[in-house]
Design an enzyme around this catalytic site. Structure first.
Site, PDB file in Angstrom:
ATOM      1  N   HIS A 179       0.820  -1.203   0.000  1.00 17.22           N
ATOM      2  CA  HIS A 179       0.000   0.000   0.000  1.00 17.22           C
ATOM      3  C   HIS A 179       0.867   1.273   0.000  1.00 17.22           C
ATOM      4  CE1 HIS A 179      -2.728   3.003   1.496  1.00 17.22           C
ATOM      5  NE2 HIS A 179      -1.889   3.196   2.493  1.00 17.22           N
ATOM      6  N   ARG A 275     -13.555  -2.779 -28.326  1.00 18.78           N
ATOM      7  CA  ARG A 275     -14.456  -3.940 -28.276  1.00 18.78           C
ATOM      8  C   ARG A 275     -15.570  -3.720 -29.289  1.00 18.78           C
ATOM      9  NH1 ARG A 275     -13.102  -3.636 -22.374  1.00 18.78           N
ATOM     10  NH2 ARG A 275     -12.484  -5.727 -21.714  1.00 18.78           N
ATOM     11  N   ARG A 311     -10.834  -5.211 -32.092  1.00 20.10           N
ATOM     12  CA  ARG A 311     -10.986  -6.643 -31.845  1.00 20.10           C
ATOM     13  C   ARG A 311     -12.194  -7.148 -32.622  1.00 20.10           C
ATOM     14  NH1 ARG A 311     -11.864  -8.780 -25.843  1.00 20.10           N
ATOM     15  NH2 ARG A 311     -13.940  -7.919 -26.136  1.00 20.10           N
ATOM     16  N   ASN A 433      -8.436 -10.919 -18.105  1.00 26.67           N
ATOM     17  CA  ASN A 433      -9.741 -11.225 -17.502  1.00 26.67           C
ATOM     18  C   ASN A 433     -10.124 -12.667 -17.799  1.00 26.67           C
ATOM     19  OD1 ASN A 433      -9.634  -8.482 -17.118  1.00 26.67           O
ATOM     20  ND2 ASN A 433     -11.163  -7.980 -18.659  1.00 26.67           N
ATOM     21  N   ASP A 434      -9.997 -13.037 -19.061  1.00 25.50           N
ATOM     22  CA  ASP A 434     -10.316 -14.426 -19.417  1.00 25.50           C
ATOM     23  C   ASP A 434      -9.203 -15.374 -19.031  1.00 25.50           C
ATOM     24  OD1 ASP A 434     -12.929 -14.770 -20.541  1.00 25.50           O
ATOM     25  OD2 ASP A 434     -12.316 -13.393 -22.124  1.00 25.50           O
ATOM     26  N   ARG A 444     -15.337 -15.931 -14.146  1.00 26.49           N
ATOM     27  CA  ARG A 444     -15.036 -14.566 -13.713  1.00 26.49           C
ATOM     28  C   ARG A 444     -16.233 -13.849 -13.101  1.00 26.49           C
ATOM     29  NH1 ARG A 444     -13.556 -11.968 -19.664  1.00 26.49           N
ATOM     30  NH2 ARG A 444     -14.505  -9.987 -19.097  1.00 26.49           N
ATOM     31  N   CYS A 481      -4.397  -6.074 -22.036  1.00 24.51           N
ATOM     32  CA  CYS A 481      -5.585  -5.230 -22.149  1.00 24.51           C
ATOM     33  C   CYS A 481      -6.668  -5.624 -21.150  1.00 24.51           C
ATOM     34  CB  CYS A 481      -6.127  -5.220 -23.582  1.00 24.51           C
ATOM     35  SG  CYS A 481      -6.698  -6.824 -24.139  1.00 24.51           S
TER      36      CYS A 481
END
Ligand code: PEP
Ligand code: MG
Length: 521
Positions: A179, A275, A311, A433-434, A444, A481
């Site tokens: 932190h 996207r 994409r 993310n994936d 997720r 990304c």
């Protein structure tokens, strides 16, 4: 004069007077005339008021909400009150409860929960501090340029500090992802970790070089003047856009024209992920090639010379297109998704590729293929792209024949064949993310497995390192990304692994650039 050094530091230079941050020091502690139970209860209320009155954002605000809950948790209050009833003093009882409760955390298997033990210790320190007289508690507030020196600092310590005076940190414990490190980067001040602080005294003159990890205590005149020169030419927040200052490109993720505009206004180096799904989701039918072309061309014009990474359609999984009537699946995330649909349905894919190619006449377009698991998928997609180019040639429609083609690396398969994939494409973009959900086998969006969904898990970190190495071997750029790109605590590791760009939400572009500029690799 004494020199100490460490290899754990955040970048920056600072000069100031040592302020030893007290660990609830005995000398500033005077139990009042109240009974121990009253002392404890009023310190508890003072601590709650203190947290409620603290303005904090992001992770810090989450930490403080958790602390507020802990202050009313019977596990803490009843343990302390029981000890006081047995005859302990207020401070002693809180210290004992802190020990007892934090040792319970040691037995927990889950690393994240185990780390919450620091929160218990932090909350107890705050209560103890609030038992001291208010004058004593505030006497540690810095009144001149200071370097805060402490064995360890917790969030509740730093939120009380006056950052118009704090110029740096020298700490025994902590790391570049702690932190304090994140806070230091945010303020553009250096922090050194792993420095034994026993020999530093309040009021010592300190020079802190976070770039080399060096601390100079009570410098002689020559050293001080040499340091002054370095300090004069040092800027903690170089102007955005200054050549060579930021170690990697900072791109933005966008899902609409408005976001592309915002990305450019915020100084992004380009759009790292556009996207295209939004175009497909906003109507009741497939968008035509012309409708797509107009949108992509407008985005390309907004980006000017900067890259716009489009994409190709990424639907399936949790993203449905009702008008497409895709078959119902038991495991949509393991099913008919993204590139699999595009390759199986050329009547969808070809108009999109044609629209993207046509827009490449208006800017610097990069095509990004999602959910790749095999080299053959890339070869097939490239074949379709070449075919579309030939069609456009025949129709005398302009496009950029050098348009770059890249893949999303977001499946375990693509990690394992990253070297082969790197030979076929111009760039990699990692969808953390994936990737996290597939590597950790944790949906997720499913909160019951949220503790597994952790990008910092050694398995995911190793996957990231494999990807970066494969890209380096083939000399292609490799970006991130997914959300991990904007995680300040993770950025030092990502830079060390060799990622060459980070694509973050539009609102995070400036903050990310500032953070990156202060990271010492
Ligand atoms: C990702 O998977 O990290 C990513 C950027 O793509 P999306 O979140 O759209 O699946
Ligand atoms: Mg994805």
């Amino acid at each position: 004069m004494e020199r100490l050094s460490t290899h754990i530091s955040t970048g920056g230079l600072a000069r100031g007077t040592a302020l030893l941050y007290p660990d609830a020091p005995a000398e500033s502690f005077s139990e009042s005339s109240e009974s121990p139970l009253e002392t404890f209860r009023s310190a508890l209320s003072a601590s709650s008021r203190e947290i409620e009155g603290t303005v904090a954002e992001g992770t810090l605000s989450e930490i403080l909400s958790a602390h507020l809950e802990m202050l009313s948790d019977p596990l803490l209050t009843e343990t302390v009150e029981a000890d006081i009833r047995k005859g302990m003093g207020a401070r002693e009882a809180v210290e004992a409860a802190s020990e007892e409760i934090s040792s319970m955390f040691d037995a927990i298997d889950d690393e994240y929960l185990r780390s919450r033990k620091d929160d218990v210790r932090d909350v107890c320190r705050r209560i103890i501090r609030n038992m001291a007289s208010p004058a004593a508690a505030s006497s540690s507030d810095p009144e001149q340029d200071v370097i805060v020196v402490a064995a360890e600092l917790f969030p509740s310590d730093t939120v009380r500090m006056d950052f118009s005076r704090v110029r740096g940190f020298v700490l025994e414990k902590g790391s570049v992802t702690s932190h304090v490190a994140i806070l230091a980067r945010g303020y553009g001040i250096p922090a050194l970790f792993g420095i034994p602080v026993g020999n530093i005294h309040d009021g010592d003159r300190l020079l802190v070089d976070g770039n080399s990890g060096e601390l100079i205590i009570n410098p002689d005149a020559g050293t001080e003047s040499h340091f002054s020169e370095k300090l004069t030419s040092f800027s903690p927040f170089p102007e955005a856009g200054e050549e060579g200052e930021c170690p990697v490109k900072v791109y933005a993720n966008a899902g609409s024209i408005a976001e592309v505009r915002k990305a450019m206004e915020n100084g992004a180096d380009g759009v790292g992920l556009f996207r295209s799904e939004f175009l497909y989701m906003k109507g009741n039918a497939l968008p035509t090639e012309d409708v797509q072309y107009e949108t992509y061309a407008e985005a390309a014009r907004l980006c000017g010379e900067k890259p716009l990474t489009i994409r190709t359609l990424d639907i399936g999984g949790d993203k449905a297109l009702p008008y497409l009537e895709l078959p119902r699946e038991d495991n949509p995330f393991l099913g008919f998704r993204a590139i699999r649909i595009s390759l199986a349905r050329p009547e969808l894919f070809r108009p999109q590729i044609r629209a993207i190619l046509r827009s490449s006449a208006h800017g610097r377009i990069r095509i990004l293929l999602p959910m790749i698991t095999r080299v053959e998928e890339v070869l097939k997609a490239k074949e379709i792209i070449s075919l579309c180019m030939k069609e456009l040639d025949g129709e005398h429609l302009p496009y950029d024949p050098e348009v770059e083609i890249g893949v999303m690396v977001e499946t375990p398969a693509s990690v394992l064949i990253a070297e082969e994939l790197a030979k076929e494409v111009d760039f990699f973009s990692v969808g953390t993310n994936d990737l996290t959900q597939y590597v950790m086998v944790a949906d997720r969006g499913n909160s019951s497995v949220a503790s597994y969904y952790d990008v910092t898990d050694p398995a995911v970190m190793r996957a990231l390192s494999i990807i970066a190495n494969a890209a380096a071997k083939e000399h292609i750029p490799v970006g991130i990304c997914g959300e991990a790109a904007s995680d300040a605590a993770l950025q030092p590791d990502l830079l060390r692994m060799g990622f060459t760009s980070l694509s973050v939400p539009c609102s995070m572009v400036s903050q990310t650039r500032r953070n990156l500029m202060t990271i010492k690799i």
